[in-house]
Design an enzyme around this catalytic site. Structure first.
Site, mmCIF file in Angstrom:
data_model
loop_
_atom_site.group_PDB
_atom_site.id
_atom_site.type_symbol
_atom_site.label_atom_id
_atom_site.label_comp_id
_atom_site.label_asym_id
_atom_site.label_seq_id
_atom_site.Cartn_x
_atom_site.Cartn_y
_atom_site.Cartn_z
ATOM 1 N N SER A 68 0.791 -1.149 0.052
ATOM 2 C CA SER A 68 -0.173 -0.014 0.072
ATOM 3 C C SER A 68 0.781 1.230 0.093
ATOM 4 C CB SER A 68 -0.889 -0.030 1.332
ATOM 5 O OG SER A 68 -1.880 -0.942 1.048
ATOM 6 N N LYS A 71 -0.031 3.736 -2.673
ATOM 7 C CA LYS A 71 -1.265 4.616 -2.616
ATOM 8 C C LYS A 71 -0.643 6.085 -2.635
ATOM 9 C CE LYS A 71 -4.209 1.513 -0.820
ATOM 10 N NZ LYS A 71 -4.478 0.345 0.294
ATOM 11 N N SER A 123 -6.186 3.236 4.329
ATOM 12 C CA SER A 123 -5.389 2.316 3.391
ATOM 13 C C SER A 123 -6.648 1.500 2.744
ATOM 14 C CB SER A 123 -4.403 1.405 3.877
ATOM 15 O OG SER A 123 -3.538 1.058 2.918
ATOM 16 N N LYS A 238 3.452 6.446 4.929
ATOM 17 C CA LYS A 238 2.140 5.396 4.486
ATOM 18 C C LYS A 238 2.794 4.120 4.813
ATOM 19 C CE LYS A 238 -1.767 4.037 2.784
ATOM 20 N NZ LYS A 238 -1.573 2.654 3.822
#
Length: 404
Positions: A68, A71, A123, A238
């Site tokens: 993720s 992202k 997420s 992140k």
């Protein structure tokens, strides 16, 4: 130039004073300034976000799944698309994405701006697909845009297939990137993108509540980036996890006049969720202790070059004229240097040029090198314009002389 020399002198004095203070820190923490030798992550990078220089790397160019952390690119592309107020109608594809998910239903409508918080704080995989479809129409087209943007940033080893980072593969390889490329993408998001402030605003938000457009359901998002509470100056980040990628992380810290980025790939698997926080702290502390900011600039001194076949108003019978040249007033920069590192400067200037010469014309270059690699360069430019000596100009001079 005289004023600039005074400024440079003052900066040198400041650096000397800082150097004495930093020397004490180095003396007290000699072990901490050594490069980290035991990291959990299989790939890791510490980057100076101001110039993209990698200060530390472990298997930095090895391509791995990155989960993720993908992202961050999805988010910045959505922000740059100016689609924040767009209403998204959830597709069956978006609604069918696996956990972690918002739980949106097919046909529900949301504002894209709200889904960006769902994307970055929780997420949510379904939000990522809904955003991608809203921006480009299909996931495939959005992935093409992601890869194009990555190449524009300078990432040569990045191949994204999904907007959420779920494990995937196609004819061109796996969904993945390198620690070095991921750091470059984060650098773009927080320092270079026209939407960098909005990106930081979203990723720094601790909690966010929103509903669908029709007001039938409410959703609550909490930021899971624990790094925001770990260190002073924590800026953004992140997390990510998939079975193939393991735990991944990309984070940034801004302390006074320096900004550091850490990326971690394959940083443990369950039950080792905390490994990424240990590695992040270790790399950030190493960067803060081992590297200090320095202003890099060298006064080139007075410089002139000879313009041939030039108009010389003061001595019309001469076919040459001296032209004053200089570097631009902004020809200096800051960078982080480790104890013992030195920047060398080379001055390259043409001995003479043929007229005409225009003010601002490049006639040379000041080049800065660190460890043999060019890190910056600035043009040496003409400070005045010089006309070309022509038959008619010479005739005009003769006529004026005869008339006199």
């Amino acid at each position: 130039m005289k004023k600039k020399r005074y400024i440079a002198g003052a900066l040198v004095l400041v650096q000397m004073l800082l150097g004495l203070g930093m020397g004490n820190v180095w003396a007290k923490t000699a072990e901490s300034e050594d490069e980290p030798k035991q990291l959990y992550a299989q790939s890791a990078v510490l980057m100076d976000a101001d110039n993209g220089r990698i200060l530390f790397g472990k298997e930095a160019e090895v391509i791995r799944p990155n989960a993720s952390t993908t992202k961050i690119l999805t988010c910045i592309l959505a922000l740059e698309s100016e689609a924040g107020e767009r209403v998204i109608c959830v597709s069956r594809n978006a609604a069918s994405q696996p956990k972690v998910r918002l739980g949106m239903k097919e046909g529900e409508k949301f504002y894209l701006r709200d889904l960006l918080y769902s994307l970055m704080l929780e997420s949510h995989n379904d939000s990522a697909v809904a955003i991608a479809e809203a921006v480009e129409g299909t996931v495939e087209k959005f992935a093409d845009r992601m890869n194009q943007k990555a190449r524009e940033i300078g990432c040569e080893n990045t191949h994204f297939i999904t907007p959420n980072g779920l494990d995937a593969s196609d004819k061109d390889g796996i969904h993945g990137t390198t620690a070095a490329d991921l750091a470059a993408i984060m650098r773009y998001c927080i320092t270079q993108s026209p939407e960098k402030e909005r990106f930081l605003e979203i990723t720094q938000t601790r909690e966010y509540t929103f509903g669908d457009v029709e007001g039938k359901r409410k959703f609550f998002c909490r930021n899971h980036n624990a790094f925001l509470n770990m260190m002073d100056g924590a800026l953004s980040g992140k997390t990510g996890f998939t079975n193939d990628a393991g735990y991944c992380y990309v984070g940034a810290l801004r302390e006074k006049n320096r900004t550091l980025i850490v990326t971690l790939l394959a940083c443990g698997w369950p039950n080792h969720k905390s490994y990424k926080w240990s590695d992040t702290r270790k790399l950030m502390e190493y960067g803060l202790l081992a590297y200090a900011p320095y202003y890099i600039w060298k006064d080139p001194g007075k410089m002139n070059l000879l313009a041939e076949n030039a108009v010389n108003e003061e001595s019309p019978w001469k076919r040459t004229k001296k032209v004053k040249v200089a570097v631009r007033e902004d020809s200096g920069f800051q960078m982080l240097l480790k104890e013992g590192e030195q920047v060398t400067v080379k001055k390259r200037i043409e001995e003479n040029v043929k007229a005409p010469v225009t003010q601002g014309q490049a006639v040379g270059e000041m080049e800065y090198f660190l460890n043999g690699e060019k890190i910056a360069s600035y043009q040496i430019e003409a400070c005045e314009s010089v006309k070309k000596r022509s038959f008619f100009w010479c005739l005009k001079c003769v006529m004026e002389w005869l008339c006199f």
